[in-house]
Design an enzyme around this catalytic site. Structure first.
Site, mmCIF file in Angstrom:
data_model
loop_
_atom_site.group_PDB
_atom_site.id
_atom_site.type_symbol
_atom_site.label_atom_id
_atom_site.label_comp_id
_atom_site.label_asym_id
_atom_site.label_seq_id
_atom_site.Cartn_x
_atom_site.Cartn_y
_atom_site.Cartn_z
ATOM 1 N N LYS A 115 0.410 2.338 3.919
ATOM 2 C CA LYS A 115 0.704 1.672 5.164
ATOM 3 C C LYS A 115 1.697 2.607 5.945
ATOM 4 O O LYS A 115 1.667 2.516 7.217
ATOM 5 C CB LYS A 115 1.331 0.357 4.758
ATOM 6 C CG LYS A 115 0.469 -0.860 4.502
ATOM 7 C CD LYS A 115 0.989 -2.166 4.340
ATOM 8 C CE LYS A 115 -0.233 -2.931 3.799
ATOM 9 N NZ LYS A 115 0.375 -4.224 3.417
ATOM 10 N N LYS A 217 -11.452 -0.475 0.070
ATOM 11 C CA LYS A 217 -11.752 -1.903 -0.474
ATOM 12 C C LYS A 217 -11.797 -2.670 0.889
ATOM 13 O O LYS A 217 -11.333 -2.244 2.119
ATOM 14 C CB LYS A 217 -10.381 -2.224 -1.128
ATOM 15 C CG LYS A 217 -9.161 -2.777 0.020
ATOM 16 C CD LYS A 217 -7.907 -2.890 -0.926
ATOM 17 C CE LYS A 217 -6.730 -3.286 0.117
ATOM 18 N NZ LYS A 217 -5.424 -3.475 -0.065
ATOM 19 N N LYS A 220 -8.454 -6.297 6.006
ATOM 20 C CA LYS A 220 -8.388 -7.153 7.456
ATOM 21 C C LYS A 220 -8.245 -5.998 8.268
ATOM 22 O O LYS A 220 -8.517 -6.217 9.622
ATOM 23 C CB LYS A 220 -7.135 -7.869 7.347
ATOM 24 C CG LYS A 220 -7.045 -9.191 6.541
ATOM 25 C CD LYS A 220 -5.374 -9.312 6.347
ATOM 26 C CE LYS A 220 -5.411 -10.730 5.254
ATOM 27 N NZ LYS A 220 -4.025 -11.258 5.046
#
Ligand code: TYM
Length: 355
Positions: A115, A217, A220
């Site tokens: 992130k 994966k 969102k």
């Protein structure tokens, strides 16, 4: 107390639409676990500001995740559904855990690395401390089990490390105050204040991959909407996304070995298995030898049959904002009372002067 009471806790961030990965990896398990355990399910709004500070629609996103919980079948009367920011004890315990955990532990977290990206110095301090708040979420209720997708495994292991270090560092105070619980750690029986929580992961849907790229994966944040099935997608959209899902030219194998090196095929088989509570082996027994031109329509019908009613329920529940808000308010009050009981002991263990 002679043993920790079994208690399930899990959380979902109010960022973006929920997708099939969230549903199969987590929410479907939340629903199954509520039949036999006491459960607390939380919309983790404090976590959602670690990556993006300003959200125009945080309250609506929070309501939308709540509606998804309820539409999937979580019973907010028997269990607890609430949003994290209502119970300040999460943040209070996170602070204590920030002082228990080591910076090196946080730096090793793969989600932080992903992130934060290349510009790590510019990531928020909250993003680095994220797993400490997550540990506090579970430990403020002394929860024993956490259903999550595979991507959260490292965070759950870290939670165990934090709990263990706290129990060790304060073993004297815990014994003196008589607030510990006997538990087995390896060969030893120890008296600890926080349980070593068990992840509930496993199953064919622990890691659902992108429909466009079997090595990533389902997420969102993927810019391509075709990469995921959203819980709010209508029947036509679901069918279209499955029809367009990347596959290879071969037929499905009859045995698991035949899926090696075929991540897209394995992912679609995993989705079928997750939606029907079958194993991947059983799905292959049923569809082995068949082409994707047969399997994909069967998968699309199944996905529509399972997901369309949830989308409908979500719309119905979301329309009643007063009801959704009342669920969160009531859940927050009940969660707060439990969290406060834990924090009273934590403050005593730490030795903070409180009277
Ligand atoms: P979040 O909001 O990213 O995801 C919610 C849940 O969905 C699972 N999940 C998946 N499972 C299978 N395949 C996928 N592609 C997939 N994508 C997401 C996640 O593993 C998760 O279970 N850190 C957590 C939220 C959290 C939490 C907690 C969870 C905060 N505090 C305490 C458990 C306990 C997160 O970001 O989940």
């Amino acid at each position: 107390m002679t043993a920790f009471q079994p208690l399930v806790f899990s959380g979902v961030q109010p960022t973006g639409n929920l997708h099939l990965g969230n549903y199969l990896g987590a929410i479907r398990k939340f629903v199954a676990l509520q039949e036999k355990s006491d459960c607390i399910y939380c919309v983790v709004d404090l976590h959602s500001i670690t990556a993006q500070l300003v959200h125009g629609d945080l309250a609506d996103q929070t309501r939308s995740i709540t509606a998804a919980f309820l539409a999937s079948g979580i019973d907010p009367k028997k269990h607890i559904v609430f949003n994290q920011s209502r119970v300040m004890q999460h943040a209070e315990l996170a602070w204590v855990f920030n002082c228990v955990a080591r910076i090196g532990w946080m730096n090793r977290m793969t989600q932080f690395k992903d992130k934060a990206g290349k510009d790590r110095e510019n990531a928020s301090l909250g993003l680095l401390a994220y797993p400490s708040l997550m540990a506090a979420d579970m430990m403020v209720y002394r929860a024993t089990h956490v259903p999550v997708g595979d991507d959260q495994k490292q965070h759950v292991e870290l939670t165990r490390d934090i709990a263990q270090k706290f129990n060790n560092d304060f073993s004297g105070r815990i014994a003196e105050l008589g607030v510990g619980v006997e538990m087995q750690v390896g060969e030893e029986t120890v008296n600890g204040f926080f349980p070593l929580i068990e992840p509930v992961i496993g199953g064919p849907a622990a890691r659902i991959m992108s429909l466009r790229d079997g090595s990533k994966k389902m997420s969102k944040s993927d810019p391509s909407d075709l990469s995921r099935i959203n819980l709010t997608d209508d029947a036509d959209t679901i069918s279209k996304k499955i029809r367009k899902a990347k596959t290879d030219p071969d037929a499905l194998p009859s045995e698991m070995d035949g899926l090696a090196g075929r991540p897209e095929a394995e992912n679609l088989v995993g989705i079928y298995a997750g939606l029907t509570d079958m194993t991947k082996e059983a799905v292959l027994q049923q569809f082995g030898g068949q082409q994707f031109s047969t399997f994909k329509p069967a998968l699309a019908d199944l996905a529509v049959e399972k997901l369309a009613p949830i989308a409908g329920e979500m719309r119905r529940i979301s329309a009643d904002r007063t009801y959704v808000d009342s669920v969160l308010r009531d859940g927050g009050e009940r969660a707060g009372a439990r969290a406060e009981a834990t924090m009273k002991s934590v403050r005593e263990i730490m030795g903070f002067l409180q009277h």
